[in-house]
Enzyme design. Structure first.
Site, PDB file in Angstrom:
ATOM      1  N   CYS A  24       0.869  -1.187   0.000  1.00 29.40           N
ATOM      2  CA  CYS A  24       0.000   0.000   0.000  1.00 29.40           C
ATOM      3  C   CYS A  24       0.904   1.235   0.000  1.00 29.40           C
ATOM      4  CB  CYS A  24      -0.977  -0.012   1.170  1.00 29.40           C
ATOM      5  SG  CYS A  24      -0.239   0.172   2.813  1.00 29.40           S
ATOM      6  N   ASN A  27       2.531   1.473   4.111  1.00 26.22           N
ATOM      7  CA  ASN A  27       2.866   0.216   4.783  1.00 26.22           C
ATOM      8  C   ASN A  27       2.649   0.290   6.293  1.00 26.22           C
ATOM      9  OD1 ASN A  27       5.782  -1.895   5.253  1.00 26.22           O
ATOM     10  ND2 ASN A  27       3.722  -2.563   4.760  1.00 26.22           N
ATOM     11  N   CYS A  29      -1.020   0.709   7.312  1.00 25.70           N
ATOM     12  CA  CYS A  29      -2.448   0.408   7.476  1.00 25.70           C
ATOM     13  C   CYS A  29      -2.843  -0.854   6.715  1.00 25.70           C
ATOM     14  CB  CYS A  29      -3.321   1.588   7.021  1.00 25.70           C
ATOM     15  SG  CYS A  29      -3.130   3.100   7.999  1.00 25.70           S
ATOM     16  N   ARG A  30      -3.111  -0.704   5.425  1.00 21.59           N
ATOM     17  CA  ARG A  30      -3.687  -1.806   4.652  1.00 21.59           C
ATOM     18  C   ARG A  30      -2.749  -2.986   4.447  1.00 21.59           C
ATOM     19  NH1 ARG A  30      -5.307   1.836  -0.330  1.00 21.59           N
ATOM     20  NH2 ARG A  30      -3.343   2.769   0.337  1.00 21.59           N
ATOM     21  N   SER A  31      -1.532  -2.744   3.985  1.00 19.69           N
ATOM     22  CA  SER A  31      -0.653  -3.877   3.667  1.00 19.69           C
ATOM     23  C   SER A  31      -0.211  -4.675   4.899  1.00 19.69           C
ATOM     24  CB  SER A  31       0.536  -3.448   2.797  1.00 19.69           C
ATOM     25  OG  SER A  31       1.309  -2.458   3.419  1.00 19.69           O
ATOM     26  N   ASP A 141      -7.819   3.409   1.629  1.00 20.54           N
ATOM     27  CA  ASP A 141      -6.919   3.761   2.717  1.00 20.54           C
ATOM     28  C   ASP A 141      -7.726   4.295   3.909  1.00 20.54           C
ATOM     29  OD1 ASP A 141      -4.847   4.586   4.348  1.00 20.54           O
ATOM     30  OD2 ASP A 141      -3.785   5.651   2.754  1.00 20.54           O
TER      31      ASP A 141
END
Length: 169
Positions: A24, A27, A29-31, A141
Site C-alpha cells: 500500500c 505500509n 495500514c492496509r498492507s 486507505d
C-alpha cells in the site's frame, strides 16, 4: 591445500516456496493488515512454512514505523497478531516475490512503473481486491478515517486473502 567454500544459494531454498508481498502507500495500514491476515490463514491451514509473506510501501513516508494504532487495535480485536516495521518496495522484491498484491490503482501504477526498470521481474502484480468474492476491487486507505474504516479493510483482507490462499493451494 586450498579450501573450497560452498556458498548457500538463498534462491535454491526458496524455489519450492510460494511468496507474496502486500503493498500500500505507507505500509502502516492496509498492507500490514493483509500480511497479518494472510499469515494467520496460512498458519491455520498448516502451510505457513511453504510461504514467504511480507508487506511494503510504494512511498517513503512511514519507513521504520510500526503499523497504525487503530489497525493494531482492530487486529487485536480479531485475535490476529501483527508485527511489522514499514519498509519501501525494493527492486529485489520484483525478482524475489511471486505475487505483489496491492490495494488501489495508484499503488498498481506505481508498482508497474517500478517493475519496468527491473531486469528479470517475475512478480505478478495485481490488486488484492481482484480476489474479492464480493467484487470490491479497491481497498480504500483508512488512514484519515475511523475505526469502522479499519474494520472494513480487515473484512476485505479476510475475503481476499482467503480466496488468494485457496487459489494458490
Amino acid at each position: 591445500m586450498r579450501h573450497i567454500t560452498k556458498t548457500f544459494d538463498s534462491n535454491m531454498a526458496t524455489t519450492s516456496m510460494k511468496s507474496v508481498l502486500f503493498v500500500c502507500l505507507g505500509n502502516i495500514c492496509r498492507s500490514p493488515i493483509a500480511e497479518a491476515v494472510f499469515r494467520k490463514m496460512a498458519t491455520d491451514a498448516g502451510v505457513v512454512d511453504k510461504w514467504r509473506i511480507d508487506s511494503a510501501a510504494t512511498s517513503t513516508y512511514e519507513i521504520g514505523n510500526p503499523p497504525d494504532d487503530r489497525g493494531q487495535a482492530c487486529m487485536k480485536k480479531h485475535g490476529v497478531s501483527m508485527r511489522h516495521i514499514a519498509r519501501q518496495v525494493t527492486k529485489d522484491d520484483f525478482v524475489n516475490f511471486e505475487y505483489i498484491l496491492c490495494m488501489d490503482e495508484s499503488n498498481l501504477s506505481d508498482l508497474k512503473r517500478k517493475a519496468n526498470s527491473v531486469k528479470n521481474c517475475k512478480a505478478k502484480i495485481e490488486l488484492l481486491g481482484s480476489y474479492d468474492p464480493e467484487k470490491q476491487l479497491i481497498i480504500r486507505d483508512p488512514y484519515y478515517g475511523s475505526d469502522e474504516d479499519f474494520e472494513k479493510v480487515y473484512q476485505q483482507c479476510v475475503r481476499c486473502c482467503k480466496a488468494f490462499l485457496e487459489a494458490n493451494s
